[in-house]
Design a protein around this motif. Structure first.
Motif, PDB file in Angstrom:
ATOM      1  N   UNK A   1       0.927  -1.114  -0.055  1.00 10.30           N
ATOM      2  CA  UNK A   1       0.168   0.003  -0.094  1.00 10.30           C
ATOM      3  C   UNK A   1       0.680   1.193  -0.058  1.00 10.30           C
ATOM      4  N   UNK A   2       0.405   2.422  -0.534  1.00 11.16           N
ATOM      5  CA  UNK A   2       1.163   3.478  -0.109  1.00 11.16           C
ATOM      6  C   UNK A   2       0.315   4.359   1.124  1.00 11.16           C
TER       7      UNK A   2
ATOM      8  N   UNK B   1       3.644 -21.160  -0.700  1.00 11.07           N
ATOM      9  CA  UNK B   1       2.710 -19.821  -0.338  1.00 11.07           C
ATOM     10  C   UNK B   1       3.872 -18.950   0.457  1.00 11.07           C
ATOM     11  N   UNK B   2       3.299 -17.413   0.372  1.00  8.54           N
ATOM     12  CA  UNK B   2       4.384 -16.471   0.772  1.00  8.54           C
ATOM     13  C   UNK B   2       3.608 -15.607   1.507  1.00  8.54           C
ATOM     14  N   UNK B   3       4.026 -14.771   2.593  1.00  6.43           N
ATOM     15  CA  UNK B   3       3.783 -13.914   3.153  1.00  6.43           C
ATOM     16  C   UNK B   3       3.602 -12.595   2.288  1.00  6.43           C
ATOM     17  N   UNK B   4       2.194 -11.933   2.571  1.00  8.03           N
ATOM     18  CA  UNK B   4       1.780 -10.783   2.035  1.00  8.03           C
ATOM     19  C   UNK B   4       1.329  -9.643   3.206  1.00  8.03           C
ATOM     20  N   UNK B   5       1.932  -8.482   2.839  1.00  8.04           N
ATOM     21  CA  UNK B   5       1.579  -7.415   3.839  1.00  8.04           C
ATOM     22  C   UNK B   5       0.082  -6.902   4.018  1.00  8.04           C
TER      23      UNK B   5
ATOM     24  N   UNK C   1       1.362  -0.386  15.206  1.00 12.46           N
ATOM     25  CA  UNK C   1       1.516  -0.160  13.946  1.00 12.46           C
ATOM     26  C   UNK C   1       3.117  -0.079  13.422  1.00 12.46           C
ATOM     27  N   UNK C   2       3.607   0.198  14.339  1.00  9.01           N
ATOM     28  CA  UNK C   2       5.220   0.444  13.996  1.00  9.01           C
ATOM     29  C   UNK C   2       5.741  -1.152  13.950  1.00  9.01           C
ATOM     30  N   UNK C   3       5.166  -1.924  15.014  1.00  6.86           N
ATOM     31  CA  UNK C   3       5.315  -3.265  14.795  1.00  6.86           C
ATOM     32  C   UNK C   3       5.100  -3.882  13.523  1.00  6.86           C
ATOM     33  N   UNK C   4       4.144  -3.479  12.989  1.00  3.77           N
ATOM     34  CA  UNK C   4       3.761  -4.063  11.689  1.00  3.77           C
ATOM     35  C   UNK C   4       4.373  -3.502  10.619  1.00  3.77           C
ATOM     36  N   UNK C   5       4.892  -2.286  10.525  1.00  9.46           N
ATOM     37  CA  UNK C   5       6.021  -1.815   9.605  1.00  9.46           C
ATOM     38  C   UNK C   5       7.473  -2.565   9.758  1.00  9.46           C
TER      39      UNK C   5
ATOM     40  N   UNK D   1       6.335  -5.448   6.875  1.00 10.59           N
ATOM     41  CA  UNK D   1       6.248  -4.569   5.763  1.00 10.59           C
ATOM     42  C   UNK D   1       7.401  -3.836   5.990  1.00 10.59           C
ATOM     43  N   UNK D   2       8.800  -4.272   6.217  1.00  8.04           N
ATOM     44  CA  UNK D   2      10.058  -3.314   6.250  1.00  8.04           C
ATOM     45  C   UNK D   2      10.358  -2.746   5.004  1.00  8.04           C
ATOM     46  N   UNK D   3       9.995  -3.312   3.809  1.00 13.73           N
ATOM     47  CA  UNK D   3      10.273  -2.660   2.586  1.00 13.73           C
ATOM     48  C   UNK D   3       9.753  -1.303   2.345  1.00 13.73           C
TER      49      UNK D   3
END
Length: 597
Positions: free
Chosen positions: A292-293, A316-320, A442-446, A450-452
């Motif tokens: 997402x942006x 199968x692979x993880x998707x944010x 949400x910081x944990x999530x980032x 989704x560290x990219x």
């Protein structure tokens, strides 16, 4: 002569030896692959435990050695002669043009009404065959005998009957009957005057199909609440949500259900292939994940290098995030983790809300390449939004930002001016859910999921439009920046509505929009592009001169230049000359002259 014979004999022996070695290598490799497949099949499928950091619940079926050998190969439903006659009769009627209408008229009407070539859809077989586009390894997977049954929920509003029924037939033709509890078609108050064939004609047709039901809504509810109505009506242990213009392919259902069988906190989605909106040609897509942006727009993004080496093509692979139109979920997980935010309206933002919620609260999203479903990505969304599309989506996005994004919601408000002041309704229920599930930040999530994603500093130097005062033209991304190609930055009349004209001037001297940064080459009079922000790149570093109001690229030494370009054309970089075309006003930059940039 004797020497020649010896040489020939030795050449023959050498070639024979090489052949034998290659044959042995081939046989050993085949045995190893088969051994691996057998071992993994006994765990219920290929690389079933490829996520070592994800713990399986003690309440869930475990992928242990005690599982029976997986020798079950699903057999899809076979069309009866009665259904075949009924289908061929309907196809014949669909191919006929209305009286007085030409093919060209029908093509234009179909595109305007549905956002894709609905006339062509009417002429294609309702049960057209799509070639198996899965990786060959997917075809060798064996599945457990005790996979749970699924309810397929398809919501539609003013859908073309041919596309809707092609969706249904593709599911029936490619799904094992023992896994298919039902297919529920939720009619979200379609208009009888414009789409009469989705009423009695649809009802009379599906009554001949196995376990296909139509659930009618008296008033327009929108996708979110229509799906909730379908889920409440369903009986399956697994819920599979699909759009109404899809085509499922061989092996799609068991591959999804199997992931949930391994752990009910996995929320799998199929690999979504593209059905061209004009030609309806089915094309396989690559292994992208959901992202997402900061304007909270879903986007497909490529895997990073670590992910590409971690997963095989069939893993199968993880998707944010999830696209939202097509996914499966265990019934218990759906309800325990808050279903949908039923205060969201119609459509928009619900996919990101569910994505953030699932990850932050202990579940996870996956994309399953062995499950492939085609989807018509329409030219435009022809469906109306009561209250207006912008207002509806903005309110939905504000609800998810306030409930789940913590301090990072400010980034959303950067790119969506005015939304912060809109009423988002009561979110106390979502906050209570977050507290009950003990969800992470949400910081944990980032950081973890989704560290990219490039996260700009909240202490930005400037935020807003970058305008050339002599022409009233603003720097504009045209909304075309993506991860698969570099696109040029452009100019457009300043509208001061945010969106594609909102830029962040970051403390590290980047000019960015979302996770894309403005970058320059060293060529004079070249057109700067938007590329993925990199941690250290002089190409993406800019200096703003407060006296001349010029914007200079550190690497090339060239200045951003309007250079006589008009609205809807690309901006340039050229030799710095302090001319009016190189003067730029940057919103909210005053007071930061002491900064490095």
């Amino acid at each position: 002569m004797r020497l020649t014979r010896y040489l020939r004999r030795w050449q023959f022996l050498i070639k024979l030896g090489i052949f034998i070695l290659l044959l042995v290598f081939f046989l050993v490799t085949t045995m190893l692959i088969n051994s691996t497949l057998t071992s993994e099949s006994n765990h219920g499928g290929l690389r079933a435990t490829n996520h070592p950091d994800f713990e399986y619940s003690s309440d869930d079926p475990q992928p242990t050695e005690n599982k029976p050998a997986q020798d079950w190969k699903p057999v899809p439903w076979k069309e009866t002669s009665e259904v075949k006659l009924l289908r061929e009769s309907l196809e014949k009627r669909l191919r006929k043009l209305p009286p007085g209408e030409t093919e060209d008229d029908a093509n234009k009407r179909g595109m305007a009404t549905h956002g894709y070539n609905a006339r062509l859809a009417d002429t294609l077989p309702l049960n057209r065959h799509i070639n198996d586009m899965r990786h060959p390894m997917c075809r060798r997977v064996g599945y457990p005998h005790d996979l749970p049954k699924a309810s397929i929920i398809i919501c539609f509003h003013n859908e073309a009957l041919s596309s809707l029924l092609r969706s249904v037939h593709s599911i029936l033709n490619n799904s094992p009957p023992e896994l298919l509890e039902e297919i529920i078609l939720v009619d979200d108050a379609s208009h009888r005057e414009t789409h009469p064939d989705t009423f009695e004609q649809l009802d009379e047709y599906v009554v001949h199909l196995p376990n296909v039901k139509v659930l009618r809504q008296d008033a327009r509810m929108g996708l979110i609440r229509a799906r909730l109505a379908g889920a409440a009506y369903s009986r399956g242990q697994v819920l599979v949500f699909l759009d109404s213009h899809i085509e499922a392919t061989e092996g799609w259902l068991e591959a999804l259900i199997h992931r949930i069988y391994l752990n009910k906190l996995i929320v799998p989605a199929p690999a979504i292939d593209n059905i061209n909106y004009e030609t309806l040609e089915y094309t396989k897509t690559d292994g992208s994940k959901g992202g997402f942006n900061w304007a909270l727009v879903f986007k497909w993004v490529p895997m990073n290098e670590t992910e590409r080496t971690k997963y095989y093509n069939w893993d199968p692979f993880d998707s944010p995030t999830m696209a939202g139109g097509l996914f499966a979920i265990h019934r218990d997980t759906f309800h325990d983790y808050g279903t949908y935010d039923n205060e969201m309206s119609i459509w928009g933002g619900e996919n990101l809300e569910m994505s953030f919620r699932m990850w932050m609260c202990g579940a996870k999203l996956e994309i399953v390449p062995c499950s492939r479903v085609g989807h018509i990505f329409r030219l435009k969304n022809p469906v109306s939004f009561p209250g207006g599309t912008s207002n509806t989506v903005s309110r939905n996005n504000k609800r998810l930002a306030e409930a789940w994004m913590d301090e990072y919601k400010e980034m959303f408000y950067w790119y969506s001016p005015g939304i912060e002041k809109k009423d988002s309704g009561d979110i106390s229920g979502r906050l209570a859910l977050r507290e009950r599930l003990k969800c992470k930040s949400f910081k944990w999530y980032l950081d973890t999921v989704y560290p990219d994603l490039y996260v700009p500093s909240l202490n930005y130097l400037a935020l807003g439009s970058i305008s050339n005062p002599s022409t009233n033209l603003c720097l504009d991304s045209f909304g075309k920046a993506d991860h698969y190609q570099t696109v040029k930055a452009g100019l457009y009349f300043c509208h001061h509505q945010g969106g594609n004209q909102v830029w962040v001037f970051s403390p590290d001297c980047r000019i960015l929009q979302g996770d894309f940064c403005l970058e320059s080459s060293h060529s004079r009079r070249s057109e700067p592009v938007l590329g993925l922000c990199k941690k250290k790149s002089q190409y993406q570093t800019w200096k703003y001169d407060h006296e001349t109001k010029s914007i200079r690229n550190v690497f090339s030494g060239l200045c951003l230049d309007q250079a006589g370009r008009k609205s809807d054309e690309y901006v340039l970089v050229s030799k710095c000359t302090n001319t009016p075309s190189q003067v730029w006003d940057i919103d909210n930059f005053s007071g930061f002259s002491q900064q490095e940039c």
